[in-house]
Design an enzyme around this catalytic site. Sequence first.
Site, PDB file in Angstrom:
ATOM      1  N   ASP A  20      -4.749   5.986  -4.163  1.00  0.00           N
ATOM      2  CA  ASP A  20      -4.414   7.371  -4.506  1.00  0.00           C
ATOM      3  C   ASP A  20      -4.387   7.586  -6.020  1.00  0.00           C
ATOM      4  O   ASP A  20      -4.492   6.651  -6.811  1.00  0.00           O
ATOM      5  CB  ASP A  20      -3.060   7.738  -3.886  1.00  0.00           C
ATOM      6  CG  ASP A  20      -2.962   9.233  -3.567  1.00  0.00           C
ATOM      7  OD1 ASP A  20      -3.759  10.001  -4.128  1.00  0.00           O
ATOM      8  OD2 ASP A  20      -2.105   9.598  -2.753  1.00  0.00           O
TER       9      ASP A  20
ATOM     10  N   GLY B 299      -3.520  -1.785   7.176  1.00  0.00           N
ATOM     11  CA  GLY B 299      -4.758  -2.361   7.677  1.00  0.00           C
ATOM     12  C   GLY B 299      -6.006  -1.575   7.357  1.00  0.00           C
ATOM     13  O   GLY B 299      -7.117  -2.098   7.446  1.00  0.00           O
TER      14      GLY B 299
ATOM     15  N   ASP C 289       0.874  -1.164   0.000  1.00  0.00           N
ATOM     16  CA  ASP C 289       0.000   0.000   0.000  1.00  0.00           C
ATOM     17  C   ASP C 289       0.921   1.227   0.000  1.00  0.00           C
ATOM     18  O   ASP C 289       2.106   1.112   0.320  1.00  0.00           O
ATOM     19  CB  ASP C 289      -0.893  -0.049   1.245  1.00  0.00           C
ATOM     20  CG  ASP C 289      -1.807   1.156   1.343  1.00  0.00           C
ATOM     21  OD1 ASP C 289      -2.292   1.604   0.293  1.00  0.00           O
ATOM     22  OD2 ASP C 289      -2.022   1.652   2.469  1.00  0.00           O
TER      23      ASP C 289
END
Length: 1097
Positions: A688, A807, A462
């Site tokens: 994003d 998470g 991520d």
Amino acid sequence: MDSTSKPTFINFGQEDQMEIRGYKKNKSKTFLIYLCYLLTGGLLRLFFHWYPRLRLISTHEVCRLTEAEKILIIEDYKGKWKSYFVEEIKSLRSYDYDLTYYLSNGSKKENRDAKIFDCKRTRYVFHDEEQGFLKLCGLETGIARSAFHTLIPLRVQDQISRSVIYGANEIDVPLDSVFSLFVLEALTPFYIFQVFSLIVWLAEEYYYYGIAIVLMSVIGIGSSVIQTRKNQSRLRGTLHMTDTVSILKNGFYYDVPTTELVPGDMIVVPPHGCTMHCDATLLNGSCVVNESMLTGESVPVVKTSLPNTSETFSIKNDEDHVLYCGTQVIQTRQLGDSPVLAVVLRTGFLTCKGQLVRSIMYPPPADFKFDQDSYKYILILAAISVIGVIYTVISKSTRNIAVTDIIIKALDTITIVLPPALPAAMTVGKLFALNRLKKKDIFCMNSRVINVSGSINCVCFDKTGTLTEDGLDMWGVVPIENGKFLSPMKDITNLSNSSPLLQGMASCQSLALIKNKLEGDPLDTKMFESTGWVLEQPKKMIALGHQIHTVLKPAFGDVQIKLIHQNQFSSKLQRMSVVGLIDDEFVLFCKGSPEMVASLCDFNTIPENLSSKLKSYTVQGYRVIAMAFKHLPSMSCEELQQMKRDQFECDMTFLGLIVLENKLKPETADIISVLRNADIKVVMITGDNMQTALSVAKECGICELGTTVVDVEVIAPAKNEEYKLRLTSDQINVSQEMCILNMEENRKIQFAITGNNWKLIREHFPNHVASFISNGIVFARMSSDQKQQLIEELQNLGYYVSMCGDGTNDCGALKAAHVGISLSDAESSVASPFTSKNANISCVPEIIKQGRAALVTSFGIFKFMVAYSMTEFLSVIILYGIDSNLTSIQFLYIDVCIILVLSAVFGNTGAYEKGLWNVPPMTSLLSAIPLISLILQVLNVVAFQVAAYHLIQTYDWFEPFDFIPNTNIYTSYENYAVFATSAFQYITLAVVFSKGSPYRKPIYTNYWFSLSLILVTSLCIYIIYDPAQWMLTLFEMKIPPESDGKMMVLLLAVAHFFSAYVIEDFLCDYILGKKLNLRDSGKVKVVNGIDNVAYIN
């Protein structure tokens, strides 16, 4: 086709789809099976204990589900692993009231009785109309939003009837008694085999050896029971919580234990906050909630009341109005004097937290080739033991040995070939690796995946909070006037208080004032603080009939924005919005991704150069947010609640861009470099903007120098045309003839794909998915579901995938990956087997290092244990040729003093610290190198044992063994030669199978192992060369009277060591591994380039 033979499923089409079959008892089959229990002395019942489905099939017959007494559930995990569950169907009946419950198809049932079964803490209820079982649900399916606002509080009889079928509202982790755990562990196949072995050894009068094995077994069972009990107690202590809650019943409020809550109860959320013990939806007011249990972020979020509309309620779409079990309500805001009410949706294991706990209690099976191959090896050893039995029977029969002795000796070969210490030895390397990780604040929930982490060849990250810092710094804004961008403004306070852009920045947020401190999303915090405005939260304030929950005003000036409604940020919608009052005018402010916000704005307010202006910031790695606003007509509170979100967020005025800096974490670039140097595929999966993601990818090294990045876009078709792909790049030329990407020479092409294009590629270009993900490095604007899809597609190509995230939006991907690594220590981190307390990606190479060390250790210890059993087996077979054998103490010495000692410290060698090698360890025990290694080492062992057996007979002092029937006297020179030679062979095998670099440290760094080798070798030399008389008597050994026989054994031991070393290091590792490249480190279907792609410029 007969209805009983048709496959029936529960949870059809879902991730947890399982096949079910109905069975009813067959009396004749049951009688025969019970008779077989008696005839086999209970052994058949023990076998059925291990395989309950075979017991069901043997005593029951297939029938329709309407007639079934028991259910066989077949779970086929990804088509690779089948698990079987046998559950009893129970009948629930209420004599006074109807049982009221809800099912997964959205139906509400009211019956006096119900047929149910439970599987993996989930209840299924028989549905008469569908003639099948459906999952029991709460109020989350098939109910309109407006229905919640018209619910009548449950009566006492309603609560009682629902509690019958829903059970107590608790997430109950079983705490088994020590005795039951001991019995269950003792009845496992491993310990039952130990009992069989013990009987054989006692029949041979191997009393010392038998006693030692009993003691070790008791210690092994005891340690396992203690560990299991500790794990159960720890999990139960974490989860088992009870409290009291106020519920509305018959017009009054009553305090009841939380365990008595059922779906449909109307509860009061106290003003001072509480911990939620159920999933519930808000009917009025709002709450500030800490959802770190679910998201991993201790960022308060605002939950608002459920709109009173006719739309169907959905947990996923209405999560902004749902309080989840386990989350912490920090404070509430009510309308007037009315308490904040919520309707209970789900209880117990039906809740979101309950599902999380179920994932811990029932983890997916570890799909790892090493484990699969280890079982195949056991079968091979079993086949060898059968050969040994046949040889023993035939060999001894020809010499007229007593039948009982032949049987005992034949059975003895089985206990020798199948090493009883193998399971315990296999866990040693994992335990050492887990302890080393723990010292570095990396914790593992599932030890089964530690070996899998050693095979990782693809790591997905991520971005925000993982590769980059959580916090953001305000860079500035780019306002718009008359449809054109103005100059960037670094100091936000220079904007006028009447500027809609400034007002939007101050009001379009979800911050909460908790103990006089602003709490909320870091982006919202930075944006609000840059305005210099002040936030107030009045307890009771009404304006134009609306409850005011937040007032915003500048530090100087008389402007006030009174917030009356909020649409929370949605990663799926990529935006949030608020409705406020400014001088009694209704105004909407909306912020989100520039692409999404622009698509909802009046075209005339959007600058023509929006794309180029946006790109100019995103390519530098800035995070860019767009702001828009809209004047709304006056409306009542009811009208506001009735309006749908898309009625608010349309035809807005585009106000400008908000630019924030999102810096890389200091460790990121170096760690990415380590992974890339190890030839590990590195992928970024983020929600994003694409250009921002690409900028970060270039900055941290995911996108290497010399790499050409190609944007992949799916173009919607015109009428009567097909979907087409647009492949664009600033670095290469794309042929206009619709065929192939023309690559510049020596330039590697990699792809960047957005979530929307990913969805369309999977739908319309499925044949190209493998190509795109093989060469894809950045996947932007990806939703949680799409992240999980990408992980699974990479696994389908043969990658061993690790996912590392914080998470927040990564739980699905963390669970789907072979190795999930969470950088959060919240409860949500249980979705991944690994959790790091250090919130940076430095844990990733460390986990891979320790995983590789554990995997190589597992390979080594497995080969060592197999070679040990074959060595001992060959020793016995050689001595059986003269009706001799190893003595009880000799067996005990080999198994305890040599094997047990060395295997206990074998895995203590640390992971190699000088970096990750660019080739992962082998994953298959049945690949060429391990097989050839074991075969050659066993042949080498037998060659030296046979040599010792024959050489000892060439000396003048030699006296042949004279077998005495009906005795266990094996003292002889042949016994000495074989035992003495084999004792050194075990030590040699432990050394050559204990690999060092490039995955583990050198063997001498394992001090306990080195010390054990020295002590065991010294003891062997002493016993073989010049033992004390009491030791000779104890070992029942006859040593040569001259030193020449003893030196012969020592020279053979040295020669065997060097030959074994040459086989393992030179022949297998160097010739087969490096020169002939026969290593099997996992096959990956990598597709280079995209051929025959239809595209447009």
